[in-house]
Design a protein around this motif. Structure first.
Motif, PDB file in Angstrom:
ATOM      1  N   THR A  12      -1.008  -6.440  11.832  1.00 29.78           N
ATOM      2  CA  THR A  12       0.334  -6.964  12.041  1.00 29.78           C
ATOM      3  C   THR A  12       1.175  -6.545  10.847  1.00 29.78           C
ATOM      4  O   THR A  12       0.724  -6.676   9.713  1.00 29.78           O
ATOM      5  CB  THR A  12       0.305  -8.501  12.151  1.00 29.78           C
ATOM      6  N   SER A  13       2.357  -6.023  11.105  1.00 34.20           N
ATOM      7  CA  SER A  13       3.255  -5.595  10.038  1.00 34.20           C
ATOM      8  C   SER A  13       4.650  -6.117  10.289  1.00 34.20           C
ATOM      9  O   SER A  13       5.140  -6.067  11.418  1.00 34.20           O
ATOM     10  CB  SER A  13       3.339  -4.065   9.984  1.00 34.20           C
ATOM     11  N   VAL A  14       5.282  -6.599   9.242  1.00 36.21           N
ATOM     12  CA  VAL A  14       6.698  -6.936   9.308  1.00 36.21           C
ATOM     13  C   VAL A  14       7.446  -5.673   8.905  1.00 36.21           C
ATOM     14  O   VAL A  14       7.183  -5.100   7.851  1.00 36.21           O
ATOM     15  CB  VAL A  14       7.051  -8.110   8.379  1.00 36.21           C
ATOM     16  N   VAL A  15       8.333  -5.228   9.769  1.00 35.25           N
ATOM     17  CA  VAL A  15       9.069  -3.988   9.553  1.00 35.25           C
ATOM     18  C   VAL A  15      10.547  -4.338   9.380  1.00 35.25           C
ATOM     19  O   VAL A  15      11.128  -5.010  10.222  1.00 35.25           O
ATOM     20  CB  VAL A  15       8.871  -3.011  10.730  1.00 35.25           C
ATOM     21  N   ALA A  51       9.004   0.382  17.934  1.00 34.97           N
ATOM     22  CA  ALA A  51       9.674  -0.042  16.698  1.00 34.97           C
ATOM     23  C   ALA A  51      11.163   0.309  16.746  1.00 34.97           C
ATOM     24  O   ALA A  51      12.010  -0.492  16.331  1.00 34.97           O
ATOM     25  CB  ALA A  51       9.006   0.600  15.484  1.00 34.97           C
ATOM     26  N   GLY A  52      11.492   1.489  17.254  1.00 36.04           N
ATOM     27  CA  GLY A  52      12.889   1.890  17.360  1.00 36.04           C
ATOM     28  C   GLY A  52      13.683   0.985  18.287  1.00 36.04           C
ATOM     29  O   GLY A  52      14.809   0.581  17.970  1.00 36.04           O
ATOM     30  N   ILE A  53      13.103   0.656  19.419  1.00 28.98           N
ATOM     31  CA  ILE A  53      13.766  -0.263  20.358  1.00 28.98           C
ATOM     32  C   ILE A  53      14.010  -1.605  19.682  1.00 28.98           C
ATOM     33  O   ILE A  53      15.089  -2.194  19.776  1.00 28.98           O
ATOM     34  CB  ILE A  53      12.937  -0.438  21.645  1.00 28.98           C
ATOM     35  N   PHE A  62      11.316  -7.270  12.116  1.00 30.69           N
ATOM     36  CA  PHE A  62      10.522  -7.697  13.263  1.00 30.69           C
ATOM     37  C   PHE A  62       9.045  -7.539  12.925  1.00 30.69           C
ATOM     38  O   PHE A  62       8.692  -6.835  11.975  1.00 30.69           O
ATOM     39  CB  PHE A  62      10.872  -6.891  14.525  1.00 30.69           C
ATOM     40  N   THR A  63       8.207  -8.202  13.704  1.00 30.88           N
ATOM     41  CA  THR A  63       6.764  -8.114  13.507  1.00 30.88           C
ATOM     42  C   THR A  63       6.172  -7.236  14.582  1.00 30.88           C
ATOM     43  O   THR A  63       6.374  -7.483  15.772  1.00 30.88           O
ATOM     44  CB  THR A  63       6.126  -9.517  13.558  1.00 30.88           C
ATOM     45  N   GLU A 139       6.931  -6.997   2.403  1.00 30.70           N
ATOM     46  CA  GLU A 139       6.687  -8.417   2.259  1.00 30.70           C
ATOM     47  C   GLU A 139       7.800  -9.175   2.949  1.00 30.70           C
ATOM     48  O   GLU A 139       8.980  -8.864   2.744  1.00 30.70           O
ATOM     49  CB  GLU A 139       6.668  -8.818   0.773  1.00 30.70           C
ATOM     50  N   PRO A 140       7.456 -10.154   3.794  1.00 30.17           N
ATOM     51  CA  PRO A 140       8.521 -10.956   4.395  1.00 30.17           C
ATOM     52  C   PRO A 140       9.280 -11.727   3.309  1.00 30.17           C
ATOM     53  O   PRO A 140       8.707 -12.138   2.305  1.00 30.17           O
ATOM     54  CB  PRO A 140       7.798 -11.913   5.340  1.00 30.17           C
ATOM     55  N   ALA A 141      10.564 -11.885   3.515  1.00 36.36           N
ATOM     56  CA  ALA A 141      11.405 -12.570   2.532  1.00 36.36           C
ATOM     57  C   ALA A 141      11.105 -14.049   2.499  1.00 36.36           C
ATOM     58  O   ALA A 141      10.660 -14.663   3.384  1.00 36.36           O
ATOM     59  CB  ALA A 141      12.877 -12.351   2.836  1.00 36.36           C
TER      60      ALA A 141
END
Length: 141
Positions: A12-15, A51-53, A62-63, A139-141
Motif C-alpha cells: 500500500t502506498s500513499v501517492v 494512479a493517473g485517473i 490517494f492510497t 509519508e502521509p502528512a
C-alpha cells in the motif's frame, strides 16, 4: 547462506502527485520479481493509468494498493474521495485498461470511489538476486 528471497505479496502506498510515480513503479517491479517482462510492463501500465485517473480526479493524495489476487493475477486499486469519473473522461486510460486488464471498474461508496483493475501475470519464478521489501513513496502528512 539462505537462498530464500522475500518478495512482498502486496503493498500500500500513499501517492501525492505524479512526481512519485517512479517510486511506485519500483515497488511494482520488486513485487513482481521473477515475473516475465511483458507481464511487468502490463502491470506498470495499469498501475500508472489507475494512479493517473486518481490524481486527475481529485488532485489530492490517494492510497494505491497492489496485491496478488490469485496465482496469476494482481489487483491494482485506489480509493479516492470523489464521485467516479465518467467513462468518457478517462480518455486513453479507458483503452489501456480495456486492452490489458481482465477486469476493471469503479465502485462508488459513500463519498468515495474505488478504482480497480485485475492484471493477468504469470506466476513468479524465484528471482536471481535479493528483492527489497519496500520502496518509500511518501509519508502521509
Amino acid at each position: 547462506m539462505d537462498d530464500m528471497v522475500h518478495r512482498p505479496d502486496r503493498f500500500t502506498s500513499v501517492v501525492d502527485g505524479p512526481s512519485e510515480l517512479a517510486a511506485l513503479r519500483r515497488r511494482v517491479r520488486v513485487m513482481l520479481a521473477g515475473v516475465g517482462e511483458e507481464h511487468v510492463v502490463d502491470a506498470l501500465l495499469v498501475t500508472d493509468e489507475i494512479a493517473g485517473i486518481a490524481w486527475l480526479s481529485t488532485r489530492q493524495p490517494f492510497t494505491l494498493r497492489l496485491g496478488w489476487a490469485g496465482a496469476d493475477t494482481i489487483r491494482v486499486d485506489v480509493t479516492i474521495a470523489a464521485e467516479p469519473p465518467a467513462r468518457g473522461e478517462l480518455g486513453t486510460s479507458a483503452q489501456v485498461l480495456d486492452e490489458i486488464a481482465t477486469r476493471s471498474g469503479m465502485t462508488p461508496r459513500r463519498g468515495e470511489t474505488v478504482l480497480w483493475a485485475d492484471v493477468p501475470v504469470a506466476a513468479p519464478a524465484t528471482p536471481d538476486g535479493p528483492a527489497l521489501d519496500a520502496v518509500h513513496v511518501t509519508e502521509p502528512a
